[in-house]
Design a protein around this motif. Structure first.
Motif, PDB file in Angstrom:
ATOM      1  N   GLU A   1      13.730   6.698   0.834  1.00  0.00           N
ATOM      2  CA  GLU A   1      13.462   6.667  -0.599  1.00  0.00           C
ATOM      3  C   GLU A   1      12.732   5.383  -0.972  1.00  0.00           C
ATOM      4  OE1 GLU A   1      16.960   7.402  -3.058  1.00  0.00           O
ATOM      5  OE2 GLU A   1      17.943   8.281  -1.305  1.00  0.00           O
ATOM      6  N   THR A   2      11.795   5.508  -1.913  1.00  0.00           N
ATOM      7  CA  THR A   2      11.132   4.350  -2.499  1.00  0.00           C
ATOM      8  C   THR A   2      11.044   4.577  -4.007  1.00  0.00           C
ATOM      9  OG1 THR A   2       8.939   5.304  -2.096  1.00  0.00           O
ATOM     10  CG2 THR A   2       9.776   3.761  -0.448  1.00  0.00           C
TER      11      THR A   2
ATOM     12  N   CYS B   1       5.985   2.894  -1.442  1.00  0.00           N
ATOM     13  CA  CYS B   1       5.828   4.084  -0.593  1.00  0.00           C
ATOM     14  C   CYS B   1       4.676   3.900   0.387  1.00  0.00           C
ATOM     15  CB  CYS B   1       5.586   5.305  -1.468  1.00  0.00           C
ATOM     16  SG  CYS B   1       5.271   6.817  -0.543  1.00  0.00           S
ATOM     17  N   LEU B   2       3.544   3.432  -0.118  1.00  0.00           N
ATOM     18  CA  LEU B   2       2.367   3.228   0.724  1.00  0.00           C
ATOM     19  C   LEU B   2       2.672   2.278   1.871  1.00  0.00           C
ATOM     20  CD1 LEU B   2      -0.665   3.797   1.095  1.00  0.00           C
ATOM     21  CD2 LEU B   2      -1.097   1.847  -0.407  1.00  0.00           C
ATOM     22  N   PHE B   3       3.286   1.149   1.567  1.00  0.00           N
ATOM     23  CA  PHE B   3       3.625   0.187   2.618  1.00  0.00           C
ATOM     24  C   PHE B   3       4.633   0.756   3.593  1.00  0.00           C
ATOM     25  CE2 PHE B   3       2.071  -3.127  -0.438  1.00  0.00           C
ATOM     26  CZ  PHE B   3       1.035  -3.589   0.370  1.00  0.00           C
ATOM     27  N   LYS B   4       5.644   1.456   3.082  1.00  0.00           N
ATOM     28  CA  LYS B   4       6.685   2.010   3.953  1.00  0.00           C
ATOM     29  C   LYS B   4       6.110   3.079   4.893  1.00  0.00           C
ATOM     30  CE  LYS B   4      11.027   2.881   5.114  1.00  0.00           C
ATOM     31  NZ  LYS B   4      11.445   2.214   6.323  1.00  0.00           N
ATOM     32  N   VAL B   5       5.326   4.003   4.346  1.00  0.00           N
ATOM     33  CA  VAL B   5       4.758   5.072   5.171  1.00  0.00           C
ATOM     34  C   VAL B   5       3.832   4.484   6.235  1.00  0.00           C
ATOM     35  CG1 VAL B   5       3.208   7.074   5.159  1.00  0.00           C
ATOM     36  CG2 VAL B   5       5.013   6.890   3.443  1.00  0.00           C
TER      37      VAL B   5
ATOM     38  N   TYR C   1       4.455   4.278  10.243  1.00  0.00           N
ATOM     39  CA  TYR C   1       3.456   4.893  11.119  1.00  0.00           C
ATOM     40  C   TYR C   1       3.087   3.937  12.257  1.00  0.00           C
ATOM     41  CZ  TYR C   1      -1.047   6.470  12.828  1.00  0.00           C
ATOM     42  OH  TYR C   1      -2.074   6.835  13.646  1.00  0.00           O
ATOM     43  N   LEU C   2       2.884   2.671  11.911  1.00  0.00           N
ATOM     44  CA  LEU C   2       2.535   1.683  12.937  1.00  0.00           C
ATOM     45  C   LEU C   2       3.663   1.505  13.955  1.00  0.00           C
ATOM     46  CD1 LEU C   2       0.773  -1.066  10.778  1.00  0.00           C
ATOM     47  CD2 LEU C   2      -0.301   0.632  12.291  1.00  0.00           C
ATOM     48  N   MET C   3       4.899   1.737  13.524  1.00  0.00           N
ATOM     49  CA  MET C   3       6.058   1.623  14.408  1.00  0.00           C
ATOM     50  C   MET C   3       6.347   2.933  15.145  1.00  0.00           C
ATOM     51  SD  MET C   3       6.879  -1.504  14.000  1.00  0.00           S
ATOM     52  CE  MET C   3       8.453  -1.603  14.785  1.00  0.00           C
TER      53      MET C   3
ATOM     54  N   ILE D   1      -2.667   7.588  -7.062  1.00  0.00           N
ATOM     55  CA  ILE D   1      -3.385   6.537  -6.324  1.00  0.00           C
ATOM     56  C   ILE D   1      -2.832   6.441  -4.908  1.00  0.00           C
ATOM     57  CG2 ILE D   1      -3.867   4.059  -6.215  1.00  0.00           C
ATOM     58  CD1 ILE D   1      -3.804   4.101  -9.329  1.00  0.00           C
ATOM     59  N   CYS D   2      -1.519   6.456  -4.788  1.00  0.00           N
ATOM     60  CA  CYS D   2      -0.876   6.411  -3.466  1.00  0.00           C
ATOM     61  C   CYS D   2      -1.292   7.618  -2.630  1.00  0.00           C
ATOM     62  CB  CYS D   2       0.645   6.369  -3.647  1.00  0.00           C
ATOM     63  SG  CYS D   2       1.563   6.264  -2.113  1.00  0.00           S
TER      64      CYS D   2
END
Length: 161
Positions: free
Chosen positions: A55-56, A62-66, A70-72, A92-93
């Motif tokens: 949840e965000t 949300c953008l940073f978390k997703v 993904y990078l992890m 925008i996100c």
């Protein structure tokens, strides 16, 4: 000895599920996040699908978390985004996430607008911003269950292709 038995029980529980989904719910209203999470978890249990829900509270988070997940190596399958949130709107996100996907930086991801907007023009605009679907607030268990069922059949097609 108890740790081995607990590990075995956990492994058996995980093996009971057909597959797993990673889902993000992004809404600044905690009651919306809680109810949506409850309904999705119930649908997952009924279909024997393990659902991992994050949840965000705004589009920027949300953008940073997703992207960081993904990078992890943790890829989201489905993201629910409210439109009217502080710091960054859902549209925008959504647009940024879709652009990242088209540039090959993200996996297939389904973006769903969850909003109280009833105007067809606004819903059309949201789809143009990268949303795959639109769910009207307030949402009912029936509506979410039907959506989830449709998503699962499309998702199975994605896995095959």
């Amino acid at each position: 000895m108890n740790e081995i038995a607990e590990s075995r029980d956990l492994l058996n529980l995980v093996n009971e599920f057909k597959c797993s989904l990673k889902i993000m719910i992004c809404d600044d209203d905690s009651s919306v996040r809680i109810s949506l999470k409850r309904i999705i978890n119930k649908c997952g249990e009924e279909k024997r699908i393990f659902v991992d829900i994050e949840e965000t509270i705004n589009g920027l988070e949300c953008l940073f978390k997703v992207y960081n997940d993904y990078l992890m190596g943790n890829k989201y399958d489905l993201v629910f985004l409210d439109e009217n949130m502080p710091f960054m709107k859902g549209s925008i996100c959504s647009n940024i996430l879709k652009n990242m996907y088209f540039e090959g930086q993200m996996n297939k991801i389904k973006l769903i607008s969850i909003s109280s907007f009833e105007d067809q023009e606004i819903q059309k605009f949201l789809k143009q911003q990268g949303f795959d679907d639109f769910l009207q607030k307030p949402h009912s268990r029936e509506t979410i269950s039907k959506f989830f069922q449709n998503f699962l059949s499309q998702w199975n097609d994605w896995l095959i292709n």
